[in-house]
Design a protein around this motif. Structure first.
Motif, mmCIF file in Angstrom:
data_model
loop_
_atom_site.group_PDB
_atom_site.id
_atom_site.type_symbol
_atom_site.label_atom_id
_atom_site.label_comp_id
_atom_site.label_asym_id
_atom_site.label_seq_id
_atom_site.Cartn_x
_atom_site.Cartn_y
_atom_site.Cartn_z
ATOM 1 N N SER A 154 24.436 18.250 135.778
ATOM 2 C CA SER A 154 25.047 16.925 135.955
ATOM 3 C C SER A 154 24.277 15.923 135.107
ATOM 4 O O SER A 154 23.071 16.047 134.937
ATOM 5 C CB SER A 154 24.979 16.502 137.415
ATOM 6 O OG SER A 154 23.630 16.483 137.833
ATOM 7 N N GLY A 209 35.558 17.841 127.541
ATOM 8 C CA GLY A 209 34.458 18.427 128.301
ATOM 9 C C GLY A 209 33.739 19.521 127.523
ATOM 10 O O GLY A 209 32.517 19.585 127.489
ATOM 11 N N GLN A 237 29.925 19.493 126.058
ATOM 12 C CA GLN A 237 28.960 20.526 126.413
ATOM 13 C C GLN A 237 28.290 21.075 125.159
ATOM 14 O O GLN A 237 27.086 21.328 125.159
ATOM 15 C CB GLN A 237 29.671 21.649 127.192
ATOM 16 C CG GLN A 237 28.750 22.750 127.679
ATOM 17 C CD GLN A 237 27.873 22.309 128.842
ATOM 18 O OE1 GLN A 237 27.497 21.163 128.956
ATOM 19 N NE2 GLN A 237 27.530 23.252 129.706
ATOM 20 N N THR A 283 30.403 26.092 133.508
ATOM 21 C CA THR A 283 31.281 25.456 134.496
ATOM 22 C C THR A 283 32.271 24.504 133.814
ATOM 23 O O THR A 283 31.897 23.735 132.941
ATOM 24 C CB THR A 283 30.420 24.666 135.515
ATOM 25 O OG1 THR A 283 29.490 25.578 136.081
ATOM 26 C CG2 THR A 283 31.272 24.066 136.617
ATOM 27 N N TYR A 284 33.489 24.558 134.232
ATOM 28 C CA TYR A 284 34.592 23.712 133.730
ATOM 29 C C TYR A 284 35.019 24.034 132.296
ATOM 30 O O TYR A 284 35.814 23.313 131.706
ATOM 31 C CB TYR A 284 34.263 22.213 133.800
ATOM 32 C CG TYR A 284 33.851 21.745 135.163
ATOM 33 C CD1 TYR A 284 34.663 21.950 136.266
ATOM 34 C CD2 TYR A 284 32.633 21.090 135.338
ATOM 35 C CE1 TYR A 284 34.276 21.539 137.522
ATOM 36 C CE2 TYR A 284 32.237 20.661 136.596
ATOM 37 C CZ TYR A 284 33.059 20.893 137.681
ATOM 38 O OH TYR A 284 32.671 20.478 138.915
ATOM 39 N N ASP A 303 36.762 26.433 129.231
ATOM 40 C CA ASP A 303 37.757 27.493 129.085
ATOM 41 C C ASP A 303 37.052 28.774 128.661
ATOM 42 O O ASP A 303 35.882 28.767 128.273
ATOM 43 C CB ASP A 303 38.853 27.075 128.097
ATOM 44 C CG ASP A 303 38.318 26.828 126.699
ATOM 45 O OD1 ASP A 303 37.580 27.682 126.186
ATOM 46 O OD2 ASP A 303 38.642 25.776 126.117
ATOM 47 N N GLN A 349 33.305 29.552 127.213
ATOM 48 C CA GLN A 349 32.339 30.286 128.036
ATOM 49 C C GLN A 349 31.702 31.414 127.216
ATOM 50 O O GLN A 349 30.487 31.602 127.235
ATOM 51 C CB GLN A 349 33.031 30.887 129.258
ATOM 52 C CG GLN A 349 33.428 29.862 130.307
ATOM 53 C CD GLN A 349 33.949 30.532 131.567
ATOM 54 O OE1 GLN A 349 33.513 31.605 131.933
ATOM 55 N NE2 GLN A 349 34.872 29.875 132.237
#
Lengths: 255, 337
Positions: A83, A139, A143, A165-166, A168, A172
């Motif tokens: 976070s 997102g 990242q 996390t979050y 596609d 990943q």
């Protein structure tokens, strides 16, 4: 190498992780697994010195982390956090923050810092939007910028807390490939993941946390055979051979 | 953020900074020339260059308008930079010296020193700084002990602000001669300000802004969140403490001669964020220049709108700042920001 020796850590005097012994060897991808609240992120923060260990010690190449200055820690271990606050700044400027541990007053980044930052962006595929505002990115793009900042820190150990996390599936896989590439360069890579199958397929070592205690730390195959994942996550686990190698999958019911 | 993109190109950045500097210079020239008596540019320049205080124009420029202009520039830049620092350090866009009670605590310190030791008024900038520091400490302490959420911080600030406002009223009620212009002090204004009164505050504001600019990289890293900042090697606690000290110093120094000027510390950093983004060096520089320009223009309006009568600048700031801030918020909500 970072080593945890009998480490207990937590918040407000209450330990979340207890008596953990764990090494993060160079050249290997170590994955931390555990249900929500089992203390994975707490353990990573303790390893980074963000949470002081209540008991035990965190060793950086044999030196107690308490003897190290924040800058020395930052030159040894980088952290892709789960976070974060995203400021409204240019992506390249964001990645340059990774060079902060190496900057002296008046904190002007040198040409070399820019080169390292751009190389890190190239490695994570974020160079095409180096001039974009981070807040305007998707997102996945964000990242990759944060990952580039982590890589620009150029540390022997890299922690990534839930990096997929979050994202596609394509992104990943890119993150996991980056982790493998870093390990092949001799870095110790530590990932916190929720995807048990991905962890077993991609890790060199898997550490399983359960209610704050380290219940298993071994190779993926040994962890799978131990049955600790089934107990910890209360799911069934299966493996199968495929033309692409061994694949793991989980089922809803524990056997 | 479309507006940010305008300033993200080298050409756009250049145009923005040149425009801001020209606007500020124009505001300065107009501020020296306009008022209940209008002076031409030639008269102003001659009075400034010759140092003549014998003529009417010279007396107006040197004893009235130049001190006011310096006060407006110093006050605007100090409060805007203070607000920018507080918003960055507390990760809270709603925070500003006025909102979290820093201005009120500085104001109480000034009121107390005027009531207890009227002969020591030269020390009022120092007292205001100490008061502002106490205000920052109190509000941050309350917020942290209750979980430090953004809303808690603002609510704690509002409560502390009101409490301290009541304390100022109590001091003035008990010692009426402490602050002869209590209404002006509460609203904020520059009438009657002198260069002698400004000097100690300027001695705090100018080095304070320079120190904030020097710490801009630390603020950049801090804006990522405290834990991430620490993982990047920043000594978070000492840096945060020094920055809050600087914010208190700037706000306290401004309050010591201008009273409780509101809005500047909130809206100027907000507007600058839209224009230059959140990189701390341009944001701090833009806030300093933008705050100076904004307050100078508002002071000019305060003196000229109903000349020869004069409004306290705080009223004009609220009239100009309130709708502007609402416009910014609505524009953002509408997805156009």
């Amino acid at each position: 190498m970072i080593q945890l020796r009998n480490v207990s850590a937590g918040y407000g005097g209450a330990p979340v992780v207890r008596n953990v012994n764990l090494d993060f060897p160079a050249g290997q991808v170590t994955v931390l697994l555990g249900p929500n609240g089992s203390g994975k992120s707490t353990l990573v923060k303790a390893a980074l010195g963000l949470l002081p260990a209540m008991e035990g010690e965190v060793l950086y190449d044999g030196r107690n982390i308490r003897e190290l200055k924040p800058r020395e820690i930052a030159r040894n271990a980088a952290w892709l956090t789960q976070s974060r606050d995203t400021p409204s700044i240019q992506a390249l400027k964001m990645v340059l923050h990774g060079r902060f541990p190496y900057s002296g007053y008046p904190r002007r980044y040198a040409r070399e810092d820019y080169a390292i930052a751009r190389a890190a962006m190239e490695a994570t595929g974020s160079l095409p939007y180096e001039n974009e505002n981070v807040r305007t990115l998707s997102g996945g793009q964000r990242q990759s910028v944060y990952l580039a900042m982590t890589l620009a820190q150029d540390t022997p150990t890299v922690f990534m807390d839930e990096p997929t996390t979050y994202l596609d599936i394509r992104r990943q896989l890119e993150i996991m490939n980056t982790a493998r590439k870093l390990a092949s360069q001799g870095k110790a890579v530590v990932l916190v993941l929720h995807d048990i199958a991905l962890a077993l397929e991609r890790a060199d070592r898997v550490a399983v946390l359960r209610e704050g205690e380290l219940s298993c730390w071994d190779t993926p195959e040994a962890v799978f055979r131990s049955g600790v994942l089934q107990k910890t996550f209360r799911v069934g686990m299966e493996r199968t051979d495929t033309p692409h190698g061994v694949r793991y999958y989980y089922t809803e019911e524990a056997e | 953020m479309k507006s940010w993109r305008i300033c993200s190109t080298p050409g756009g950045k250049g145009i923005f900074w040149v425009t801001l500097v020209l606007l500020t210079l124009t505001a300065c020239v107009l501020s020296l020339g306009l008022g209940s008596v209008t002076l031409g540019p030639g008269e102003v320049v001659q009075a400034l260059l010759s140092g003549d205080t014998g003529s009417t124009a010279g007396r107006i420029v040197h004893f009235v308008r130049l001190p006011r202009l310096c006060a407006a520039l110093l006050c605007g830049s100090a409060l805007a930079v203070s607000g920018m620092v507080i918003q960055t350090v507390l990760h809270n866009p709603l925070a500003s010296p006025g909102v979290i009670g820093v201005n009120s605590s500085a104001g109480l310190a000034v009121a107390l020193i005027c009531a207890v030791a009227p002969s020591a008024q030269a020390l009022s900038p120092l007292a205001a700084f100490l008061g502002a520091l106490a205000g920052v400490g109190l509000v941050v302490g309350i917020a942290q002990s209750t979980g430090a959420s953004r809303m808690t911080l603002v609510l704690a600030g509002v409560a502390v602000s009101n409490l301290l406002g009541a304390c100022i009223d109590a001091v003035v009620t008990l010692v009426p001669e402490a602050l002869t212009g209590i209404t002006d002090f509460r609203i904020g204004g520059f009438s009657g300000v002198t260069m002698e009164a400004l000097a100690p505050a300027a001695g705090m504001i100018l080095p304070g802004i320079a120190a904030v600019l020097l710490l801009s990289r630390e603020m950049d890293v801090l804006s990522l969140g405290e834990e991430l900042a620490q993982s990047l090697g920043l000594r978070v606690r000492p840096v945060r403490f020094v920055l809050l000290m600087l914010a208190a110093l700037l706000a306290g120094a401004a309050v010591s001669f201008a009273g409780l000027v509101g809005f500047v510390g909130l809206i100027v950093p907000h507007a600058m964020r839209r224009l230059v983004g959140e990189e701390s060096l341009p944001l701090a520089a833009g806030s300093a220049l933008g705050g100076a320009c904004f307050v100078t223009v508002c002071d000019l309006l305060a003196r000229t709108l109903f000349a020869p009568y004069e409004l306290p600048v705080g009223i004009v700031l609220s009239f100009a700042g309130g709708p502007f801030f609402l416009w910014l918020l609505l524009r953002r909500r509408g997805g156009k920001g």
